[in-house]
Enzyme design. Structure first.
Site, PDB file in Angstrom:
ATOM      1  N   LYS A 290       0.840  -1.190   0.000  1.00 36.39           N
ATOM      2  CA  LYS A 290       0.000   0.000   0.000  1.00 36.39           C
ATOM      3  C   LYS A 290       0.877   1.242   0.000  1.00 36.39           C
ATOM      4  O   LYS A 290       1.810   1.358   0.823  1.00 36.39           O
ATOM      5  CB  LYS A 290      -0.900   0.012   1.242  1.00 36.39           C
ATOM      6  CG  LYS A 290      -1.967  -1.080   1.226  1.00 36.39           C
ATOM      7  CD  LYS A 290      -3.027  -0.824   0.160  1.00 36.39           C
ATOM      8  CE  LYS A 290      -4.225  -1.754   0.357  1.00 36.39           C
ATOM      9  NZ  LYS A 290      -5.219  -1.569  -0.725  1.00 36.39           N
TER      10      LYS A 290
ATOM     11  N   LYS B  50     -14.023  -6.479  -7.713  1.00 33.12           N
ATOM     12  CA  LYS B  50     -14.360  -6.962  -6.373  1.00 33.12           C
ATOM     13  C   LYS B  50     -15.862  -7.161  -6.317  1.00 33.12           C
ATOM     14  O   LYS B  50     -16.610  -6.275  -6.753  1.00 33.12           O
ATOM     15  CB  LYS B  50     -13.960  -5.939  -5.304  1.00 33.12           C
ATOM     16  CG  LYS B  50     -12.468  -5.736  -5.171  1.00 33.12           C
ATOM     17  CD  LYS B  50     -12.162  -4.658  -4.145  1.00 33.12           C
ATOM     18  CE  LYS B  50     -10.661  -4.415  -4.070  1.00 33.12           C
ATOM     19  NZ  LYS B  50     -10.354  -3.186  -3.309  1.00 33.12           N
TER      20      LYS B  50
ATOM     21  N   GLU C 244      -2.195  -0.125  -8.706  1.00 32.00           N
ATOM     22  CA  GLU C 244      -3.639   0.074  -8.567  1.00 32.00           C
ATOM     23  C   GLU C 244      -3.953   1.527  -8.221  1.00 32.00           C
ATOM     24  O   GLU C 244      -3.279   2.129  -7.386  1.00 32.00           O
ATOM     25  CB  GLU C 244      -4.175  -0.778  -7.405  1.00 32.00           C
ATOM     26  CG  GLU C 244      -4.583  -2.167  -7.762  1.00 32.00           C
ATOM     27  CD  GLU C 244      -5.100  -2.904  -6.534  1.00 32.00           C
ATOM     28  OE1 GLU C 244      -6.123  -2.483  -5.957  1.00 32.00           O
ATOM     29  OE2 GLU C 244      -4.471  -3.903  -6.156  1.00 32.00           O
TER      30      GLU C 244
ATOM     31  N   ASP D 290      -0.392  -0.264  -4.626  1.00 31.47           N
ATOM     32  CA  ASP D 290      -1.758   0.267  -4.609  1.00 31.47           C
ATOM     33  C   ASP D 290      -1.759   1.602  -3.875  1.00 31.47           C
ATOM     34  O   ASP D 290      -1.499   1.656  -2.677  1.00 31.47           O
ATOM     35  CB  ASP D 290      -2.689  -0.725  -3.896  1.00 31.47           C
ATOM     36  CG  ASP D 290      -4.145  -0.298  -3.975  1.00 31.47           C
ATOM     37  OD1 ASP D 290      -4.427   0.798  -4.506  1.00 31.47           O
ATOM     38  OD2 ASP D 290      -5.008  -1.068  -3.500  1.00 31.47           O
TER      39      ASP D 290
ATOM     40  N   ASP E  90      -9.163   0.317  -9.677  1.00 25.71           N
ATOM     41  CA  ASP E  90      -9.874  -0.335  -8.577  1.00 25.71           C
ATOM     42  C   ASP E  90     -11.076   0.526  -8.187  1.00 25.71           C
ATOM     43  O   ASP E  90     -12.185   0.285  -8.643  1.00 25.71           O
ATOM     44  CB  ASP E  90      -8.926  -0.589  -7.398  1.00 25.71           C
ATOM     45  CG  ASP E  90      -9.624  -1.322  -6.260  1.00 25.71           C
ATOM     46  OD1 ASP E  90     -10.797  -1.682  -6.412  1.00 25.71           O
ATOM     47  OD2 ASP E  90      -8.998  -1.541  -5.202  1.00 25.71           O
TER      48      ASP E  90
HETATM   49 MG    MG Z   1      -6.965  -1.486  -4.439  1.00 22.73          MG
END
Ligand code: MG
Length: 370
Positions: free
Chosen positions: A165, A268, A219, A193, A244
């Site tokens: 992240k 997702k 991402e 991401d 995303d």
């Molecule tokens: Mg993501």
């Protein structure tokens, strides 16, 4: 002749599971999984299970919103045919705009029921095969030193890809990846991401600096609504860009693909509203030459199992980020997708194959709509 399968009642469970440690991303810090479990019951005794695990800053839903929404959606479905998923999901989508996460719990439960009624595991029901695949494991935002240590421990556990992240400042984010790379050597791919944390210029600068560091893809570098700059970043970067938060449903997928914004989609179920729309997104992606990943929020292995069947069933889904339940202190799920470190195998039992420990359910607040 057997009676037509009909929805007779729907159980709604409030599910709270603590995290092993707080998990921080660019937009939010998460301390526990606040899910809603849905059990759709029928006149034949067959039932389907689904899970909604909301991330308010992404889908606009909290657990209490989902609990309230679940009662309304349950009332909408009572007395109806659960096997006609196309019509059920259309009714749900017409009745309630957005709120994709709670919708996904109903969609998941309907597919589970369809699989059970057909006697087929979900991957076969979707017309696909059974294949094992790997999930990465994700490192939340922290100081570079801590993140490097975490990366090393994931590598030592046997994970084949590390997701990191980012989404803070140019210097600090580059420093993070330098330290992580140093800690794990050069073999494993690093996925990054930013969770919308950068602006256009920061994204371009960070990605430029990270080019030699073995980044598989990035991402959501910038805010979800800025499709134009997403496309401009993609044009400037040799690192693949993945949508995303910019991608919820098939309409988003169509726009992102038409505009040439990204190389990859992160599908997702919590954003697409379930498998029904996820399949549409993947078809658009495949038509546009966009390879997909299936990701997650922090669902238990119930939600992960439905997502894992989707990955197994579609060859255009080449990446998986189904690690959310690994952050949870407990695993109340029986059966379902099995994890060997990060290697995931879907079960052959009908539906998604995940059930819930009855002792765990006794502790959860229950509302039944009938
Ligand atoms: Mg993501």
């Amino acid at each position: 002749m057997k009676e037509k399968l009909t929805i007779t009642s729907i159980d709604i469970y409030k599910v709270d599971i603590e995290f092993k440690e707080p998990f921080r991303i660019a937009i939010i810090e998460i301390l526990s999984a606040e899910s809603v479990f849905i059990r759709i019951n029928t006149n034949e005794g067959l039932y389907g299970l689904g899970e909604a695990n909301p991330t308010a800053g992404i889908t606009g839903e909290t657990q209490s919103i989902n609990l309230a929404g679940a009662i309304d959606l349950a009332n909408l479905l009572l007395g109806k045919d659960p096997l006609n998923i196309e019509e059920r999901m259309r009714e749900i989508n017409k009745f309630l705009i957005h709120n994709s996460t709670i919708k996904s719990a109903f969609d998941m439960a309907l597919y589970d029921l369809l699989g059970k009624a057909a006697g087929l595991p979900l991957y076969a029901l979707l017309g696909g095969g059974k294949r094992s695949f790997w999930t990465d494991n994700t490192i939340g935002l922290a100081n570079p030193d801590y993140m490097a240590k975490k990366a090393r421990s994931y590598k030592d556990q046997g994970f084949k890809a590390i997701k990191v992240k980012l989404g803070t400042t140019w210097d600090l984010d580059v420093e993070r990846i330098k330290e992580v790379r140093k800690a794990i050597g050069n073999e494993l791919p690093i996925r990054i991401d930013a969770n919308q944390g950068w602006d256009y210029r920061t994204a371009v600068n960070v990605l430029k600096d990270l080019e030699p560091m073995g980044i598989e893809y990035c991402e959501q570098p910038i805010v979800y609504w800025d499709y134009d700059n997403l496309r401009r970043i993609r044009e400037k970067s040799t690192i693949g860009i993945m949508a995303d938060e910019s991608l919820f449903d098939h309409h988003d997928a169509f726009k992102l693909a038409s505009m040439g914004c990204v190389d990859h989609f992160n599908i997702k179920l919590a954003k697409s509203g379930g498998i029904n729309t996820a399949l549409r997104i993947n078809s658009i992606a495949e038509s546009a030459g966009i390879r997909c990943m299936v990701g997650c929020m922090t669902e238990t292995r119930l939600g992960m199992s439905a997502a894992a069947h989707l990955v197994s069933a579609r060859l255009n889904i080449q990446y998986a980020d189904l690690d959310g339940w690994l952050f949870l202190k407990s695993d109340p799920i029986i059966g379902g997708a099995q994890y060997d470190v990060g290697e995931i195998t879907v079960p052959d039992t009908p539906g998604h194959g995940a059930d819930i420990d009855p002792d765990f359910l006794k502790l959860c607040e229950l509302t039944t709509v009938k």
